[in-house]
Design an enzyme around this catalytic site. Structure first.
Site, PDB file in Angstrom:
ATOM      1  N   LYS A  78      -9.746  -6.478  -2.971  1.00 33.32           N
ATOM      2  CA  LYS A  78      -9.590  -4.499  -2.456  1.00 33.32           C
ATOM      3  C   LYS A  78     -11.046  -4.505  -2.613  1.00 33.32           C
ATOM      4  O   LYS A  78     -11.403  -5.003  -4.058  1.00 33.32           O
ATOM      5  CB  LYS A  78      -9.319  -4.240  -2.562  1.00 33.32           C
ATOM      6  CG  LYS A  78      -8.764  -2.404  -2.963  1.00 33.32           C
ATOM      7  CD  LYS A  78      -7.572  -2.353  -2.713  1.00 33.32           C
ATOM      8  CE  LYS A  78      -7.782  -0.520  -2.803  1.00 33.32           C
ATOM      9  NZ  LYS A  78      -6.211   0.644  -3.514  1.00 33.32           N
ATOM     10  N   SER A 153      -3.448   2.552  -0.085  1.00 29.38           N
ATOM     11  CA  SER A 153      -4.962   2.298   0.644  1.00 29.38           C
ATOM     12  C   SER A 153      -5.380   0.770   0.880  1.00 29.38           C
ATOM     13  O   SER A 153      -6.540   0.897   0.836  1.00 29.38           O
ATOM     14  CB  SER A 153      -6.013   3.363  -0.003  1.00 29.38           C
ATOM     15  OG  SER A 153      -5.563   2.292  -1.343  1.00 29.38           O
ATOM     16  N   SER A 177      -0.811   2.227  -3.625  1.00 31.88           N
ATOM     17  CA  SER A 177      -1.555   1.410  -2.784  1.00 31.88           C
ATOM     18  C   SER A 177      -1.309   0.048  -2.035  1.00 31.88           C
ATOM     19  O   SER A 177      -1.610  -1.144  -2.080  1.00 31.88           O
ATOM     20  CB  SER A 177      -2.848   2.069  -2.944  1.00 31.88           C
ATOM     21  OG  SER A 177      -2.976   3.516  -2.501  1.00 31.88           O
TER      22      SER A 177
HETATM   23  N1  GLN Z   1      -1.305   7.513  -1.067  1.00 34.39           N
HETATM   24  C1  GLN Z   1      -2.186   7.937  -1.890  1.00 34.39           C
HETATM   25  C2  GLN Z   1      -3.350   9.072  -2.288  1.00 34.39           C
HETATM   26  O1  GLN Z   1      -3.602   8.990  -0.969  1.00 34.39           O
HETATM   27  C3  GLN Z   1      -2.393   6.343  -2.901  1.00 34.39           C
HETATM   28  C4  GLN Z   1      -3.388   5.722  -2.814  1.00 34.39           C
HETATM   29  C5  GLN Z   1      -3.449   4.988  -4.296  1.00 34.39           C
HETATM   30  O2  GLN Z   1      -1.992   4.713  -4.838  1.00 34.39           O
HETATM   31  N2  GLN Z   1      -4.657   4.724  -4.432  1.00 34.39           N
HETATM   32  O3  GLN Z   1      -3.516   9.552  -2.674  1.00 34.39           O
END
Ligand code: GLN
Length: 483
Positions: A78, A153, A177
């Site tokens: 990532k 994400s 994410s």
């Molecule tokens: N959807 C969550 C957020 O937007 C999780 C994001 C993540 O785990 N990086 O914060």
């Protein structure tokens, strides 16, 4: 050559010289070039370097030199995890050309074990989002249906593994994410216990709740990579000193006699019918395998989304204050600007979602509102932790669907932040309480879209968690990705 084989099978072929690493990597790069137009998982493809590494590993095998635990395995990373010499953009204009001077601990551990970093993959800007639509470089697309979101994400991680553009991936999980894209793309994703995997070199979003986690097509591959990336790191004081555990050994032990709690709040209103029926089916499969299933209520879940977005945004507003375009950034002449005007101009280059979080975070931390919002959110977090502790006195695992709904169309919810935030309801508990959770691909819906099942265990119980996930995985046969 089958690019879809598991890392475990691949390693034995490589070690017995039945397959050349160089050939496999070249095939993987061809595959990336073929499907990227449709799925857009990658921000940077590390093709030349990957091929050179592959040649070196083939040579080591030819000359019978000792090879690492992940010899020749193509892994995507990532793009918020630092890689020396390779861009780490966080999918943001702010870091569009940033090259980290060092490797994240997880990356150097992979390299030490002869894994091949095949490229850097897409995410929502600074990992804020659930669909990968908030990337400065444009959205990734679901390999199962290119009109749908892949989750986020770590969308690039889910997509690259699902679309056979690599064998495994590292993502980061602050609120789901790793697990959301795993579920939406029909692959496996693990959020480890807080403190099990080093965050050194992970660009912080909300550091009190996030962990780097692996994505793979099979649970056994997750076990393999956890053997390499987990453990204490002198560069990250939040990692815990514990004896190393072999996650591969005894993976197929089964779940006979284990007690599993179905979280009532994860199967209530608003859950898609097919997701619900898949969850019930998963429960019956586990019962057939000898587990006992009981209902468990976690009523603090009702407040978890509000608490999560308060805490995550507060930490984000503090962490992201360093992006002033002076230490790193993009080309914007300083001429004609007052300092404040300059910083403000620069920071208007964050995307809309990041901006929303920064404003929210600054607000909940501001004098006069701190107690009303931030402190209250921390109290909810403590309450959730005590409910989880209570639950694990009664059961070995908790279970529920990873995502409440099926993958949806790109653009469909992009202007509706609240609806997107609510989709995290099933995943954020693990982050706020620190426990590990895994998403296992379980079913393909009538419309051809993946459904993942999530299993939680108590802190540092990854070994048991992987055994349960493996049992569930072995009970289903899923279609191959139609790409
Ligand atoms: N959807 C969550 C957020 O937007 C999780 C994001 C993540 O785990 N990086 O914060």
């Amino acid at each position: 050559m089958n690019l879809g084989i598991s890392a475990t099978e691949y390693l034995s072929l490589v070690r017995n010289s039945q397959i050349s690493v160089e050939e496999f990597i070249a095939k993987t790069i061809d595959r990336i070039k073929m499907v990227e137009e449709k799925v857009h998982a990658y921000i940077t493809i590390n093709d030349q370097d990957a091929l050179n590494k592959a040649k070196l590993i083939d040579k080591k095998i030819r000359t019978k030199e000792k090879t690492g635990k992940l010899s020749g395995i193509p892994i995507s990373v990532k793009d918020n995890i630092c890689t020396a010499g390779l861009k780490t953009t966080c999918a943001s204009k702010m870091l569009e050309n940033f090259i980290a001077p060092y490797d994240a601990t997880v990356v150097s551990r992979l390299k030490q074990e002869d894994a091949i970093i095949i490229g850097k993959v897409n995410l929502d800007e600074f990992a804020m989002g659930s669909t990968t639509e908030f990337s400065y470089f444009g959205p990734s697309k679901n390999p199962w249906n290119n009109e749908c979101v892949p989750g986020g994400s770590s969308g690039g991680s889910g997509v690259s593994v699902s679309a056979l553009e690599c064998m495994m991936s590292l993502g980061s999980d602050t609120g789901g994410s790793v697990r959301s894209p795993a579920s939406f793309c029909s692959v496996v994703g693990l959020k480890p216990t807080y403190g099990l995997v080093s965050r050194y070199g992970l660009i912080s979003y909300a550091n009190s709740i996030e962990q780097i986690g692996p994505v793979a097509r099979k649970v056994e591959d997750i076990a393999l990579i956890m053997n390499v990336i987990s453990g204490h790191d002198q560069h990250d004081d939040t990692t815990v000193k514990k004896d190393a555990i072999d996650y591969v050994e005894g993976l197929d032990i089964g779940i006979k006699g284990k007690k599993i709690g179905l979280v009532q709040q994860m199967t209530g209103d608003g859950v898609d019918k097919e997701v619900l029926s898949a969850t019930n089916k998963a429960i019956s499969k586990l019962q057939d395998l000898g587990a006992e299933c009981v209902p468990v209520s976690l009523d603090s879940l009702e407040h978890s989304v509000a608490a999560y977005y308060t805490i995550a945004s507060a930490e984000a507003s503090s962490n992201l204050s360093r992006y002033d375009n002076l230490r790193y950034g993009f080309d914007l002449g300083t001429g004609g600007y007052e300092f404040k005007a300059y910083v403000s101009k620069v920071r208007s280059n964050f995307g809309s979602e990041v901006t929303r979080r920064l404003l929210l975070g600054a607000f909940v931390l501001s004098a006069g509102y701190y107690g009303k919002y931030y402190l209250k959110a921390q109290k909810v977090r403590a309450m959730m932790k005590s409910q989880i502790d209570e639950a694990f006195k009664k059961v070995d695992f908790l279970i529920g669907p990873t995502m409440p709904i099926l993958p949806f169309k790109l653009g469909e919810k992009i202007d509706d932040p609240l609806t997107l935030y609510k989709l995290d309801i099933n995943t954020i508990t693990a982050n706020l309480t620190g426990i590990p959770a895994i998403s296992v691909p379980f079913e393909i819906s009538s419309s051809g879209l993946p459904i993942g099942i999530q299993i939680f265990a108590n802190s540092f119980e990854e070994k048991n968690l992987l055994q349960a996930a493996y049992a569930l995985q072995q009970s289903v046969h899923l279609r191959e990705v139609p790409l």
